[in-house]
Design an enzyme around this catalytic site. Structure first.
Site, PDB file in Angstrom:
ATOM      1  CB  ALA A 158       2.654  39.857 -14.680  1.00 32.44           C
ATOM      2  CE  LYS A 159       2.048  31.333 -19.017  1.00 37.01           C
ATOM      3  NZ  LYS A 159       1.011  30.667 -18.234  1.00 37.01           N
ATOM      4  CB  ALA A 160       5.010  37.249 -12.607  1.00 38.67           C
TER       5      ALA A 160
END
Ligand code: PPE
Length: 306
Positions: A158-160
């Site tokens: 996830a590009k969290a």
């Protein structure tokens, strides 16, 4: 920062300074949000966004992973990004687009289901991520003292925004120590990624880059693998240990912002000749030809904004 004119927020374009949120926005307190990083380059036919569809899809996938319910489709967000680049009347060589979604105002406490989701598309002109000189001569990399979190307690794909705490600590440490960027290992000692880019090295003429075991599924990394294979290089995706990095013939970082940035030193070991290596240079110039629309073979990766 380089300000632009408009930011798209929840379906509407707002003047740059009016795109605001409340200080009690959920994400400011608990850190759940997602970002993308996409880039438009000024080609002979106007701005073209590189791999727009892939970036927008990844934004929505990241959001799904972290239970943030973005109420817009890929198509709507793609059209809005094209409009954003047009409307801002940019003039520079390239434009960085930052799509993101965060949890807004109205709910406190960790449980976030009822928190409103705010969706934003911003864009501005951003110079070379690791400096112009870095692109030409290479940067100095430090292996961070902290590891990239493992899959048992994190979602690295996830590009969290939460994943960037780990990145921030590593980057700060690297710069305090006089380096330019941090390289993070996993809990087993294998190379994962840099704080905001992917890692490649060349050993015995073979281009090697790690699998995305617990890291972002990078779009630039995939592009570079494709370019290199099409040019006849052997590319391996396999685990890399620290000692191998130290004796690599060449090394470089890749990312939307980092593009292809050579690495000239890692932890006091000079890599190759201590400057941009020959394979790195060829890949770098090919990459720039592609994103600037000078290579017809990869034209399908470009979305022209007008
Ligand atoms: N790993 C990380 C941790 C990362 O942040 C990026 C991009 C990559 C790999 C490369 O991914 P891709 O852009 O799909 O090839 N980092 C973005 C943000 C950098 C920032 O400092 O902000 C970027 O390059 O846009």
């Amino acid at each position: 920062m380089n300000e632009a004119k408009f930011i798209w927020m929840n379906g509407k374009f707002k003047p740059w300074h009016e795109a605001q949120t409340h200080v009690l926005s959920h994400t400011l307190h608990y850190g759940n949000g997602v970002i993308e990083g996409t880039k438009a380059y000024k080609t002979a036919k106007g701005y073209a966004i590189f791999r727009l569809e892939d970036h927008t899809r990844r934004l929505l996938e990241s959001a799904k992973m972290v239970l943030v319910n973005v109420p817009y489709s890929v198509d709507t967000l793609n059209e809005a990004q094209k409009e954003l680049v047009r409307k801002n009347e940019f003039t520079g060589d390239n434009v960085y687009i930052r799509p993101f979604a965060f949890l807004g105002y109205g709910v406190m406490g960790v449980y976030h289901k009822e928190a409103p989701v705010e969706t934003v598309l911003a864009a501005w002109e951003w110079g070379a991520y690791l400096g112009e000189e870095g692109l030409q001569k290479g940067i100095r990399l430090k292996i961070a003292s902290m590891n990239r979190p493992s899959n048992t307690s994190n979602m690295g794909k996830a590009k969290a925004v939460a994943n960037y705490l780990n990145s921030q600590m590593a980057k700060y440490e690297a710069i305090e120590c006089g380096y330019d960027e941090a390289l993070l290992l996993d809990d087993q000692g294998y190379v994962t990624e840099a704080s905001g880019a992917c890692f490649f090295m060349i050993r015995n003429g073979v281009i090697v880059t790690p699998p995305a075991d617990n890291t972002l599924e990078s779009i630039t990394q995939k592009t570079v693998i494709e370019i290199a294979r099409n040019m006849g290089y052997t590319v391996e995706r396999r685990r890399i240990t620290r000692d191998e990095v130290y004796v690599a013939e060449e090394a470089f970082l890749t990312g939307t912002a980092a593009e292809i940035t050579p690495v000239r030193e890692v932890d006091a070991r000079i890599i190759g000749g201590g400057s941009r290596g020959p394979i790195t240079q060829i890949l770098q110039s090919t990459y720039f030809d592609i994103v600037f629309g000078r290579n017809a073979k990869y034209e399908h990766y470009l979305t022209y904004v007008s």
